[in-house]
Design a protein around this motif. Structure first.
Motif, PDB file in Angstrom:
ATOM      1  N   CYS A  45      -0.411   3.672  -6.471  1.00 42.07           N
ATOM      2  CA  CYS A  45       0.315   3.085  -7.595  1.00 42.07           C
ATOM      3  C   CYS A  45       1.825   3.234  -7.448  1.00 42.07           C
ATOM      4  O   CYS A  45       2.584   2.301  -7.729  1.00 42.07           O
ATOM      5  CB  CYS A  45      -0.148   3.729  -8.900  1.00 42.07           C
ATOM      6  N   ARG A  97       4.394   0.063  -7.293  1.00 41.34           N
ATOM      7  CA  ARG A  97       5.387  -0.166  -8.350  1.00 41.34           C
ATOM      8  C   ARG A  97       6.804  -0.081  -7.809  1.00 41.34           C
ATOM      9  O   ARG A  97       7.692  -0.807  -8.263  1.00 41.34           O
ATOM     10  CB  ARG A  97       5.162   0.840  -9.481  1.00 41.34           C
ATOM     11  N   GLY A 123       9.425  -3.159  -7.872  1.00 40.83           N
ATOM     12  CA  GLY A 123      10.747  -2.953  -8.435  1.00 40.83           C
ATOM     13  C   GLY A 123      11.866  -3.490  -7.568  1.00 40.83           C
ATOM     14  O   GLY A 123      13.002  -3.658  -8.037  1.00 40.83           O
ATOM     15  N   LEU A 181      -3.824  -1.484 -10.642  1.00 38.88           N
ATOM     16  CA  LEU A 181      -2.699  -2.379 -10.374  1.00 38.88           C
ATOM     17  C   LEU A 181      -2.926  -3.814 -10.827  1.00 38.88           C
ATOM     18  O   LEU A 181      -1.961  -4.554 -11.008  1.00 38.88           O
ATOM     19  CB  LEU A 181      -2.389  -2.374  -8.872  1.00 38.88           C
ATOM     20  N   GLU A 217      -0.900  -5.299 -13.721  1.00 40.12           N
ATOM     21  CA  GLU A 217       0.563  -5.287 -13.605  1.00 40.12           C
ATOM     22  C   GLU A 217       1.118  -6.713 -13.628  1.00 40.12           C
ATOM     23  O   GLU A 217       0.411  -7.673 -13.310  1.00 40.12           O
ATOM     24  CB  GLU A 217       0.976  -4.588 -12.306  1.00 40.12           C
ATOM     25  N   GLN A 262       7.660   5.547 -13.033  1.00 41.97           N
ATOM     26  CA  GLN A 262       6.842   4.415 -12.634  1.00 41.97           C
ATOM     27  C   GLN A 262       5.450   4.448 -13.262  1.00 41.97           C
ATOM     28  O   GLN A 262       4.709   3.485 -13.187  1.00 41.97           O
ATOM     29  CB  GLN A 262       6.708   4.380 -11.117  1.00 41.97           C
TER      30      GLN A 262
END
Length: 266
Positions: A36, A40, A44, A81, A84, A262
């Motif tokens: 994860c 992330r 980003g 995930l 997301e 995160q």
């Protein structure tokens, strides 16, 4: 940059945001995460889609890669995930089974949690068996982008006739894209782009063509595979060696707060 061949999406069910990234002006550069935090962090940086790496997922769990041993770990990561806001493609080795129906069920579970794409590798096994897996997945989850990988250059001797025959079979079975890791010769890559009817995925190699050259050749997806995971391990080893030698490690180190931040609040 030279003009690239135009591809058309062969399956209406795969006409999604993820599929569209394979037909954009620039090829899809797909970084591959292993947990994860890495996913992330990569998202980003502005990447619209993130892939997973089977080696990273397996190694982090203390399990062998390519041995159908990480079905549970792969699904667990996908569940974390999938919701997301960015698009997720899952490296599922060979689908964790030789039974097309079992592979289709796994694909259905991935799609249900929001996964946009699946990468399925043939491991140089029978092409007809892999084609049957692809067809089963497309029937079970039509909206899932199936990236069909052949290992003729990764595990074999790169025989052109075998490569083309396998790619033709996988396209016929319904693959939305095809993947030939281990191929770095730009002339052969260009020839494959002209041969296939779907987007071609190439694995980036530090010793191979630059991203810009692959784009000029018509490659539509460039994966990083396990490179980032291996680089992360390398950076950790370099850092500890520097510390042991009494020096300060070079390079950027994310802060505790950056990493902890995160994880979304529950």
């Amino acid at each position: 940059m030279t003009a690239r061949p135009k591809h058309t999406t062969p399956h209406a069910g795969a006409d999604s945001a993820f599929a569209a990234l394979h037909h954009a002006e620039e090829p899809l550069l797909l970084p591959n995460a292993w947990d994860c935090a890495s996913a992330r962090a990569l998202a980003g940086q502005g990447f619209p889609a993130i892939g997973t790496t089977s080696l990273g997922v397996a190694a982090a769990a203390g399990l062998p890669d390519g041995a159908a041993a990480t079905r549970a770990e792969t699904l667990r990561l996908a569940r974390a995930l999938g919701p997301e806001p960015w698009l997720l493609s899952v490296d599922a080795e060979g689908g964790f089974s030789d039974d097309p129906d079992e592979v289709a069920q796994f694909a259905r579970e991935l799609h249900a949690v929001g996964v946009a794409g699946i990468n399925l590798e043939d491991g140089l096994g029978p092409a007809d068996r892999h084609a049957a897996k692809i067809a089963a997945v497309k029937e079970a989850a039509p909206g899932l982008f199936v990236n069909a990988r052949t290992d003729t250059h990764w595990l074999g001797d790169g025989d052109t006739t075998d490569t083309l025959a396998r790619l033709d079979a996988y396209q016929q079975a319904g693959a939305d894209g095809v993947f030939v890791p281990g191929l770095t010769d730009l002339r052969r890559i260009t020839a494959l782009v002209r041969h296939v009817r779907v987007p071609l995925n190439i694995l980036y190699s530090p010793d191979g063509p630059a991203v810009s050259r692959l784009a000029e050749a018509g490659v539509r997806r460039i994966s990083l595979g396990s490179l980032l995971y291996r680089r992360a391990l390398g950076a950790a080893l370099e850092a500890v060696a520097e510390i042991r030698a009494g020096r300060t490690p070079a390079g950027r180190t994310p802060s505790y707060g950056e990493v902890a931040g995160q994880v979304p609040p529950r």
